[in-house]
Design a protein around this motif. Structure first.
Motif, PDB file in Angstrom:
ATOM      1  N   ASN A 129      -4.926  -4.098 -12.424  1.00 44.74           N
ATOM      2  CA  ASN A 129      -3.867  -4.540 -13.347  1.00 44.74           C
ATOM      3  C   ASN A 129      -2.775  -3.483 -13.531  1.00 44.74           C
ATOM      4  OD1 ASN A 129      -5.326  -6.989 -13.962  1.00 44.74           O
ATOM      5  ND2 ASN A 129      -6.626  -5.769 -15.330  1.00 44.74           N
ATOM      6  N   MET A 130      -2.536  -2.690 -12.517  1.00 47.88           N
ATOM      7  CA  MET A 130      -1.554  -1.613 -12.652  1.00 47.88           C
ATOM      8  C   MET A 130      -0.139  -2.154 -12.818  1.00 47.88           C
ATOM      9  SD  MET A 130      -1.280   1.551 -13.120  1.00 47.88           S
ATOM     10  CE  MET A 130      -2.978   2.001 -12.773  1.00 47.88           C
ATOM     11  N   ASN A 131       0.122  -3.352 -12.311  1.00 48.21           N
ATOM     12  CA  ASN A 131       1.445  -3.934 -12.508  1.00 48.21           C
ATOM     13  C   ASN A 131       1.749  -4.163 -13.981  1.00 48.21           C
ATOM     14  OD1 ASN A 131       3.081  -4.705  -9.972  1.00 48.21           O
ATOM     15  ND2 ASN A 131       0.957  -5.164  -9.380  1.00 48.21           N
ATOM     16  N   ASP A 132       0.696  -4.256 -14.802  1.00 48.78           N
ATOM     17  CA  ASP A 132       0.872  -4.385 -16.251  1.00 48.78           C
ATOM     18  C   ASP A 132       0.762  -3.025 -16.947  1.00 48.78           C
ATOM     19  OD1 ASP A 132       1.055  -7.334 -16.470  1.00 48.78           O
ATOM     20  OD2 ASP A 132      -0.958  -7.254 -15.644  1.00 48.78           O
ATOM     21  N   ILE A 133      -0.207  -2.226 -16.534  1.00 48.61           N
ATOM     22  CA  ILE A 133      -0.397  -0.906 -17.150  1.00 48.61           C
ATOM     23  C   ILE A 133       0.861  -0.059 -17.036  1.00 48.61           C
ATOM     24  CG2 ILE A 133      -1.620   1.299 -16.882  1.00 48.61           C
ATOM     25  CD1 ILE A 133      -4.140  -0.296 -16.186  1.00 48.61           C
ATOM     26  N   VAL A 134       1.547  -0.166 -15.926  1.00 51.44           N
ATOM     27  CA  VAL A 134       2.702   0.700 -15.670  1.00 51.44           C
ATOM     28  C   VAL A 134       3.774   0.572 -16.746  1.00 51.44           C
ATOM     29  CG1 VAL A 134       3.937  -0.936 -14.185  1.00 51.44           C
ATOM     30  CG2 VAL A 134       4.241   1.519 -13.828  1.00 51.44           C
ATOM     31  N   SER A 135       3.827  -0.576 -17.406  1.00 46.52           N
ATOM     32  CA  SER A 135       4.827  -0.746 -18.469  1.00 46.52           C
ATOM     33  C   SER A 135       4.590   0.224 -19.628  1.00 46.52           C
ATOM     34  CB  SER A 135       4.831  -2.188 -18.982  1.00 46.52           C
ATOM     35  OG  SER A 135       3.583  -2.520 -19.567  1.00 46.52           O
ATOM     36  N   HIS A 136       3.331   0.645 -19.838  1.00 42.76           N
ATOM     37  CA  HIS A 136       3.044   1.643 -20.865  1.00 42.76           C
ATOM     38  C   HIS A 136       3.747   2.961 -20.551  1.00 42.76           C
ATOM     39  CE1 HIS A 136       0.232  -1.002 -22.653  1.00 42.76           C
ATOM     40  NE2 HIS A 136      -0.847  -0.681 -21.971  1.00 42.76           N
ATOM     41  N   TYR A 137       3.777   3.316 -19.283  1.00 46.20           N
ATOM     42  CA  TYR A 137       4.409   4.581 -18.893  1.00 46.20           C
ATOM     43  C   TYR A 137       5.925   4.523 -19.076  1.00 46.20           C
ATOM     44  CZ  TYR A 137      -0.106   5.962 -17.069  1.00 46.20           C
ATOM     45  OH  TYR A 137      -1.433   6.292 -16.974  1.00 46.20           O
ATOM     46  N   VAL A 138       6.489   3.372 -18.796  1.00 39.95           N
ATOM     47  CA  VAL A 138       7.925   3.224 -19.022  1.00 39.95           C
ATOM     48  C   VAL A 138       8.224   3.331 -20.517  1.00 39.95           C
ATOM     49  CG1 VAL A 138       9.888   1.670 -18.807  1.00 39.95           C
ATOM     50  CG2 VAL A 138       8.227   1.842 -16.933  1.00 39.95           C
ATOM     51  N   LYS A 139       7.415   2.648 -21.338  1.00 39.38           N
ATOM     52  CA  LYS A 139       7.643   2.624 -22.783  1.00 39.38           C
ATOM     53  C   LYS A 139       7.440   3.997 -23.426  1.00 39.38           C
ATOM     54  CE  LYS A 139       4.556   0.418 -25.233  1.00 39.38           C
ATOM     55  NZ  LYS A 139       3.820  -0.701 -25.862  1.00 39.38           N
ATOM     56  N   THR A 140       6.391   4.703 -23.023  1.00 38.46           N
ATOM     57  CA  THR A 140       6.113   6.001 -23.645  1.00 38.46           C
ATOM     58  C   THR A 140       7.037   7.093 -23.158  1.00 38.46           C
ATOM     59  OG1 THR A 140       4.382   6.409 -21.991  1.00 38.46           O
ATOM     60  CG2 THR A 140       3.691   5.517 -24.128  1.00 38.46           C
ATOM     61  N   GLY A 141       7.635   6.905 -21.977  1.00 38.97           N
ATOM     62  CA  GLY A 141       8.571   7.890 -21.457  1.00 38.97           C
ATOM     63  C   GLY A 141       7.950   8.986 -20.625  1.00 38.97           C
ATOM     64  N   VAL A 142       6.709   8.798 -20.186  1.00 38.93           N
ATOM     65  CA  VAL A 142       6.050   9.847 -19.404  1.00 38.93           C
ATOM     66  C   VAL A 142       6.235   9.600 -17.904  1.00 38.93           C
ATOM     67  CG1 VAL A 142       4.370  10.297 -21.219  1.00 38.93           C
ATOM     68  CG2 VAL A 142       3.810   8.690 -19.410  1.00 38.93           C
ATOM     69  N   ARG A 143       5.754  10.566 -17.140  1.00 41.75           N
ATOM     70  CA  ARG A 143       5.841  10.492 -15.679  1.00 41.75           C
ATOM     71  C   ARG A 143       4.511   9.979 -15.139  1.00 41.75           C
ATOM     72  NH1 ARG A 143       9.782  12.688 -13.195  1.00 41.75           N
ATOM     73  NH2 ARG A 143      10.179  14.185 -14.892  1.00 41.75           N
ATOM     74  N   ALA A 144       4.548   9.080 -14.173  1.00 38.38           N
ATOM     75  CA  ALA A 144       3.311   8.516 -13.641  1.00 38.38           C
ATOM     76  C   ALA A 144       3.412   8.282 -12.139  1.00 38.38           C
ATOM     77  CB  ALA A 144       2.979   7.211 -14.344  1.00 38.38           C
ATOM     78  N   ARG A 145       2.304   8.539 -11.476  1.00 39.76           N
ATOM     79  CA  ARG A 145       2.127   8.274 -10.044  1.00 39.76           C
ATOM     80  C   ARG A 145       1.003   7.250  -9.993  1.00 39.76           C
ATOM     81  NH1 ARG A 145       4.480   9.760  -5.546  1.00 39.76           N
ATOM     82  NH2 ARG A 145       3.721  11.369  -4.124  1.00 39.76           N
ATOM     83  N   VAL A 146       1.317   5.978  -9.785  1.00 43.56           N
ATOM     84  CA  VAL A 146       0.373   4.899 -10.050  1.00 43.56           C
ATOM     85  C   VAL A 146      -0.096   4.209  -8.778  1.00 43.56           C
ATOM     86  CG1 VAL A 146       1.279   4.494 -12.357  1.00 43.56           C
ATOM     87  CG2 VAL A 146       2.264   3.244 -10.434  1.00 43.56           C
ATOM     88  N   ALA A 147      -1.324   3.685  -8.835  1.00 43.26           N
ATOM     89  CA  ALA A 147      -1.890   2.953  -7.698  1.00 43.26           C
ATOM     90  C   ALA A 147      -2.742   1.806  -8.210  1.00 43.26           C
ATOM     91  CB  ALA A 147      -2.735   3.884  -6.831  1.00 43.26           C
ATOM     92  N   GLU A 148      -2.599   0.650  -7.594  1.00 47.31           N
ATOM     93  CA  GLU A 148      -3.476  -0.482  -7.857  1.00 47.31           C
ATOM     94  C   GLU A 148      -4.776  -0.282  -7.072  1.00 47.31           C
ATOM     95  OE1 GLU A 148      -4.734  -4.350  -9.160  1.00 47.31           O
ATOM     96  OE2 GLU A 148      -2.968  -3.210  -9.766  1.00 47.31           O
TER      97      GLU A 148
END
Length: 475
Positions: A129-148
């Motif tokens: 569900n990384m396509n949904d989790i990733v929105s948390h990183y956008v909202k919080t303003g942090v940096r993320a390197r994400v993988a499904e």
């Protein structure tokens, strides 16, 4: 020259050079999302002016911490799979079976909040569900390197007896692969460039050769890295030998997987020769000291890997069995466990742990051109740490400095009072400014209660050690 803000009169750990790059009475100037200059306070203050001048007296300024391997989607199960054998099959899968996407997302946000408050500015998140989790990183303003997470395991895998060969569902594997492609094409370089995407096969034991090769081809096509568990436990080795007659690392070497694109997580069951081979091929190793110590009672071969010239990083892994996602915790565990393993108090010194959570980690995940140290031209991912906290007091500077040992062996994370990511103040005076922490915790608790009601029968059927301890009155 004009800067947006300057932090001056602080101890500054640049993490440049071979050690920690300490500048006493140092300063840093930032404009936009970039570092303009780092150096002695007198030099910076004479060369730059800013609307905001932050007094760093009694403070430490350092690069943000990097969590190179984390599963935030599992965080809703915090503390449910430690002190037991077969933590995944008995502890985790019965809960996953009874968890919907919305519930998992609430736990993810709480763990991101936990990490930020303890100084993590970059998360290498790897989950379903990384396509949904990733929105948390956008909202919080942090940096993320994400993988499904990609695998071919059916959803009812939790009912499979321990030791049986995993059944593969190629249709599910293709569906998860398509989710990975969607993640990359939707989110890569989003959030002002803070979000970048990787491919995340869960493990060589959890998918067929054809899908493994498809993932490798896609990583080459998109010119990105592969985030993957490798030799992560005796369960994996057992599956590989039963299916292919080979251990994981020789198998992956034959497929051409062991190269600089691979971020190999754990290596818990790797032999010394296999560890050296991974290092020699140029793959990086992600070491999760707390998680593997708790769920396996083992210390992965990080020292062998480093001695072979390998590039390594630290990660916190997962909250069900590690119970926290705090990089100060990981630095301490990494140092102490390896001292014990080598029976040598000089092994794995504090400065090495700190480098593996900052600049070395940035190299291992492929972002050292942007983050990991405080240097002109790099992104402004910065922590301000209160050295007047009881855990970091007193400060000695002569004849030796005690700041770095205290950061690694004494700090708990609450000493971080300001978090700056991409030049933006995400937390000030220990208060998050981008999300409502209390609301996030409240929603996660409600989700946990729903999962609890649905999972009782499956936990009993799994013969969970933790459940039995509770029945026997120990918990």
């Amino acid at each position: 020259m004009k800067a947006d803000f300057i932090i001056a009169h602080a101890f500054v750990l640049t993490m440049e050079g071979k050690g920690v790059g300490m500048v006493q009475n140092g300063a840093i100037a930032v404009k936009g999302n970039m570092i303009l200059a780092v150096g002695p306070s007198a030099d910076i203050l004479s060369a730059y002016q800013a609307d905001r001048l932050i007094d760093g007296t009694g403070k430490l300024v350092m690069p943000g911490l990097i969590d190179a391997h984390i599963h935030t989607g599992l965080s809703i199960f915090r503390g449910m799979a430690q002190d037991m054998s077969h933590w995944m099959q008995k502890g985790l899968w019965p809960f996953i079976k009874n968890t919907d996407k919305k519930d998992a997302l609430t736990g993810s946000l709480v763990t991101i909040i936990e990490g930020i408050k303890a100084g993590t500015t970059t998360f290498c998140d790897y989950d379903h569900n990384m396509n949904d989790i990733v929105s948390h990183y956008v909202k919080t303003g942090v940096r993320a390197r994400v993988a499904e997470t990609i695998n071919e395991l059916p959803d009812d895998i939790g009912t499979l007896p321990v030791g049986d060969l995993y059944p593969f569902d190629t249709a599910l594997g293709n569906q998860r692969l398509q989710e990975s492609i969607r993640l990359f094409e939707t989110w890569h370089e989003q959030g002002d460039g803070r979000i970048t995407c990787l491919f995340g096969p869960q493990g060589a034991d959890m998918m067929g050769t054809e899908l493994l090769l498809e993932v490798k081809a896609l990583a080459e096509k998109y010119d990105t890295r592969i985030h993957m568990h490798v030799a992560q436990g005796d369960r994996e080795i057992d599956q590989m030998v039963k299916r292919y007659g080979k251990r994981t690392i020789p198998f992956l070497d034959e497929l051409g997987y062991l190269d600089s694109r691979l971020m190999a997580v754990h290596l818990t069951e790797a032999t010394k020769d296999e560890t050296y081979l991974v290092a020699k091929r140029g793959a990086s190793m992600i070491y999760c000291a707390g998680s593997i110590g708790i769920i396996d009672g083992l210390v992965p071969p990080i020292m062998d890997f480093l001695e072979a010239g390998g590039q390594a990083a630290l990660g916190s892994d997962q909250a069900p069995g590690n119970n926290c996602n705090n990089m100060f915790n990981e630095m301490k565990f990494a140092a102490i466990l390896n001292k014990v393993k080598r029976s040598d108090p000089k092994a794995f010194p504090a400065w090495l742990s700190l480098r593996l959570a900052t600049i070395e980690s940035a190299i291992a995940i492929g972002l050292d051109h942007e983050i990991g140290s405080l240097k002109k031209g790099k992104k402004a991912d910065i922590l301000i740490v209160n050295l007047e906290s009881p855990t970091l007091c007193p400060v000695f500077t002569d004849p030796i400095r005690n700041i770095v040992p205290n950061l690694v062996y004494s700090a708990r994370g609450h000493e971080v009072e300001t978090v700056i990511i991409d030049g933006q103040f995400i937390m000030e005076e220990n208060q998050l400014v981008t999300v409502n922490e209390k609301e996030a915790i409240r929603e996660a608790q409600q989700a946990a209660e729903r999962i609890s009601r649905r999972s009782g029968q499956d936990i009993m059927a799994a013969h969970s050690d933790v459940y039995q301890m509770m029945k026997d009155g120990y918990l």
